[in-house]
Design an enzyme around this catalytic site. Sequence first.
Site, mmCIF file in Angstrom:
data_model
loop_
_atom_site.group_PDB
_atom_site.id
_atom_site.type_symbol
_atom_site.label_atom_id
_atom_site.label_comp_id
_atom_site.label_asym_id
_atom_site.label_seq_id
_atom_site.Cartn_x
_atom_site.Cartn_y
_atom_site.Cartn_z
ATOM 1 N N ASP A 1 29.228 8.657 69.827
ATOM 2 C CA ASP A 1 28.197 9.410 70.541
ATOM 3 C C ASP A 1 28.411 10.904 70.293
ATOM 4 O O ASP A 1 29.403 11.476 70.744
ATOM 5 C CB ASP A 1 28.297 9.091 72.038
ATOM 6 C CG ASP A 1 27.308 9.881 72.884
ATOM 7 O OD1 ASP A 1 26.489 10.619 72.303
ATOM 8 O OD2 ASP A 1 27.362 9.761 74.120
ATOM 9 N N GLU B 1 46.363 32.306 55.632
ATOM 10 C CA GLU B 1 47.675 32.586 56.216
ATOM 11 C C GLU B 1 47.544 32.716 57.732
ATOM 12 O O GLU B 1 47.530 33.826 58.273
ATOM 13 C CB GLU B 1 48.246 33.887 55.637
ATOM 14 C CG GLU B 1 48.421 33.876 54.127
ATOM 15 C CD GLU B 1 48.855 35.228 53.571
ATOM 16 O OE1 GLU B 1 49.482 35.242 52.508
ATOM 17 O OE2 GLU B 1 48.560 36.263 54.218
ATOM 18 N N GLU C 1 48.574 33.082 61.375
ATOM 19 C CA GLU C 1 49.722 33.430 62.208
ATOM 20 C C GLU C 1 49.566 32.780 63.575
ATOM 21 O O GLU C 1 48.440 32.449 63.989
ATOM 22 C CB GLU C 1 49.823 34.954 62.346
ATOM 23 C CG GLU C 1 50.079 35.652 61.021
ATOM 24 C CD GLU C 1 49.850 37.145 61.054
ATOM 25 O OE1 GLU C 1 50.425 37.852 60.212
ATOM 26 O OE2 GLU C 1 49.081 37.619 61.928
ATOM 27 N N GLU D 1 57.052 36.683 62.448
ATOM 28 C CA GLU D 1 56.094 37.761 62.195
ATOM 29 C C GLU D 1 56.433 38.982 63.052
ATOM 30 O O GLU D 1 57.415 39.000 63.787
ATOM 31 C CB GLU D 1 54.651 37.286 62.431
ATOM 32 C CG GLU D 1 53.886 36.955 61.152
ATOM 33 C CD GLU D 1 53.722 38.143 60.215
ATOM 34 O OE1 GLU D 1 53.860 39.312 60.657
ATOM 35 O OE2 GLU D 1 53.452 37.921 59.017
ATOM 36 N N GLU E 1 54.843 32.682 61.166
ATOM 37 C CA GLU E 1 53.910 32.326 60.102
ATOM 38 C C GLU E 1 54.553 31.299 59.179
ATOM 39 O O GLU E 1 55.751 31.404 58.867
ATOM 40 C CB GLU E 1 53.496 33.554 59.288
ATOM 41 C CG GLU E 1 52.468 33.231 58.200
ATOM 42 C CD GLU E 1 52.018 34.453 57.412
ATOM 43 O OE1 GLU E 1 51.835 34.315 56.188
ATOM 44 O OE2 GLU E 1 51.854 35.538 58.010
ATOM 45 N N HIS F 1 44.728 36.006 57.151
ATOM 46 C CA HIS F 1 44.308 36.545 55.862
ATOM 47 C C HIS F 1 43.938 35.381 54.955
ATOM 48 O O HIS F 1 44.654 34.383 54.900
ATOM 49 C CB HIS F 1 45.435 37.363 55.231
ATOM 50 C CG HIS F 1 45.958 38.455 56.120
ATOM 51 N ND1 HIS F 1 47.211 38.996 55.985
ATOM 52 C CD2 HIS F 1 45.374 39.103 57.167
ATOM 53 C CE1 HIS F 1 47.391 39.934 56.905
ATOM 54 N NE2 HIS F 1 46.288 40.012 57.643
ATOM 55 N N ARG G 1 47.111 48.180 52.734
ATOM 56 C CA ARG G 1 46.941 47.054 53.656
ATOM 57 C C ARG G 1 46.025 47.394 54.834
ATOM 58 O O ARG G 1 45.707 46.532 55.641
ATOM 59 C CB ARG G 1 48.303 46.570 54.155
ATOM 60 C CG ARG G 1 49.115 45.847 53.102
ATOM 61 C CD ARG G 1 50.511 45.490 53.570
ATOM 62 N NE ARG G 1 51.281 44.893 52.483
ATOM 63 C CZ ARG G 1 51.356 43.585 52.233
ATOM 64 N NH1 ARG G 1 50.714 42.745 53.006
ATOM 65 N NH2 ARG G 1 52.069 43.123 51.235
ATOM 66 N N GLU H 1 42.135 39.050 48.873
ATOM 67 C CA GLU H 1 42.627 38.636 50.187
ATOM 68 C C GLU H 1 41.763 39.296 51.255
ATOM 69 O O GLU H 1 41.777 40.520 51.404
ATOM 70 C CB GLU H 1 44.093 39.064 50.349
ATOM 71 C CG GLU H 1 44.672 38.802 51.726
ATOM 72 C CD GLU H 1 46.011 39.510 51.931
ATOM 73 O OE1 GLU H 1 46.639 39.285 52.976
ATOM 74 O OE2 GLU H 1 46.417 40.299 51.049
ATOM 75 N N ARG I 1 41.144 40.161 54.936
ATOM 76 C CA ARG I 1 42.152 40.295 55.977
ATOM 77 C C ARG I 1 41.613 40.311 57.408
ATOM 78 O O ARG I 1 42.391 40.289 58.355
ATOM 79 C CB ARG I 1 42.964 41.572 55.734
ATOM 80 C CG ARG I 1 43.774 41.518 54.445
ATOM 81 C CD ARG I 1 44.422 42.848 54.110
ATOM 82 N NE ARG I 1 45.406 43.290 55.080
ATOM 83 C CZ ARG I 1 46.679 42.883 55.109
ATOM 84 N NH1 ARG I 1 47.119 42.001 54.220
ATOM 85 N NH2 ARG I 1 47.512 43.341 56.020
#
Length: 471
Positions: free
Chosen positions: A53, A132, A134, A215, A223, A272, A342, A360, A362
Amino acid sequence: MAITADDVMKLVKDNEVKFVDFRFTDTKGKEQHVSVPLSHFDKDKFESGHAFDGSSIAGWKGIEASDMLLLPDPNTAFIDPFREETTLILTCDVLEPSDGKGYDRDPRSIAKRAEAYLKSTGLGDTAFFGPEPEFFIFDGVRWGADMSGCFVEIESEEASWSTGKKYEGGNLAHRPAVKGGYFPVPPVDSFQDIRSEMCLILEQIGVPVEVHHHEVAGAGQNEIGTKFATLVERADWTQKMKYVIHNVAASYGKTATFMPKPLVGDNGSGMHVHQSVWKDGKNLFAGDGYAGLSEFALYYIGGIIKHARALNAITNPGTNSYKRLVPGFEAPVKLAYSARNRSASIRIPYVNSDKARRIEVRFPDPTANSYLAFAAMLMAGLDGVQNKIHPGEAADKNLYDLPPEEDALIPTVCSSLDQALDYLDKDREFLTKGGVFTDSMIDAYIALKQEDVTRFRMTTHPIEFDMYYSL
């Protein structure tokens, strides 16, 4: 090699399986399941499916059209490492019984349609994703919000606020400072053994692990890095990761969460997402442009940046997501790309070969539904390629420390969920190409998430007493 229905039946027999657990993922990204005893499971289930259902699943069908089918994918089979009775787990697609097609609101079916759309364009034949996610591990969490008041209390022996607490056996004192979790050896890192067990179980059930570590956040942020894979398979693996991490933590008497910002004043949890597009065994992101990227890759980045605010509604799907995405802190809020920086929301990792060339993204976080998030990012990137949307020059300066006039020129991600939902409502055509997402699904998604916005908006927050009580 692909696993067949016959292979699964052999697995059942060899392991003396007692129950089969059919799993699927709802719109919010939470796995749901239904179990059948072996007496009600045979090879025919891979053809005829298992009826259920769908009207009780948030954001799905109304009660007037609730019958749905779960069609198990034999490639996803594994023995549940946590259940007392031997249980086989199978990830399923959700089908419409009337035509046998993937339900337009089923996240896994949407992800499959995104893969099919990529092939149909002729631009590429395979999209690889490597998230990735975390997560935090706490000793306990309590909260409440009702007419009498509201609170949240996090218990963490590893947290810096626990230095003055008395514990049975003594306070062992070794713990990371705020933002000091990356990454001293044990006993400061108190989660080595838990993460190792998580990794061994992930390997056991077919998810290749590449690395694990503490981390940045001091109170139990961790991580586990796992291998990249094709879009649907990598989303399947992410669901397996969450299941393993939640259950191993529970077996230690602890609790794991993928909530982006459970702590005030320490780093939040992101996800990321590395990605690339291939054709005929060749990485289309590799070239002789900036940081070894091709024009194809730059246009893909352009599509991500153009549609980033609509993507936020899917990649950052909670009100809590935007507690992490705050300008001026270590958060990827600036919609720019860079090989060295970064602080940009799109980073170009340093790699040793063209095969590894990738981007990547982020800004996503791990509360995102991976099937929807990967599919949406692929659709945004392909829109950039199709329309030759160049992202402009790379941003190799520190984006956290720009002069105001330069800072104003760089766009940012959304600052709230309701803003993101508004952008998704207005900028949705890139998602509906090829029938990958449907307008009906997007409307239902927005309505579902708007309930979160309204509930959050209506609830008095303790900090408001601090700001307004004496005025």
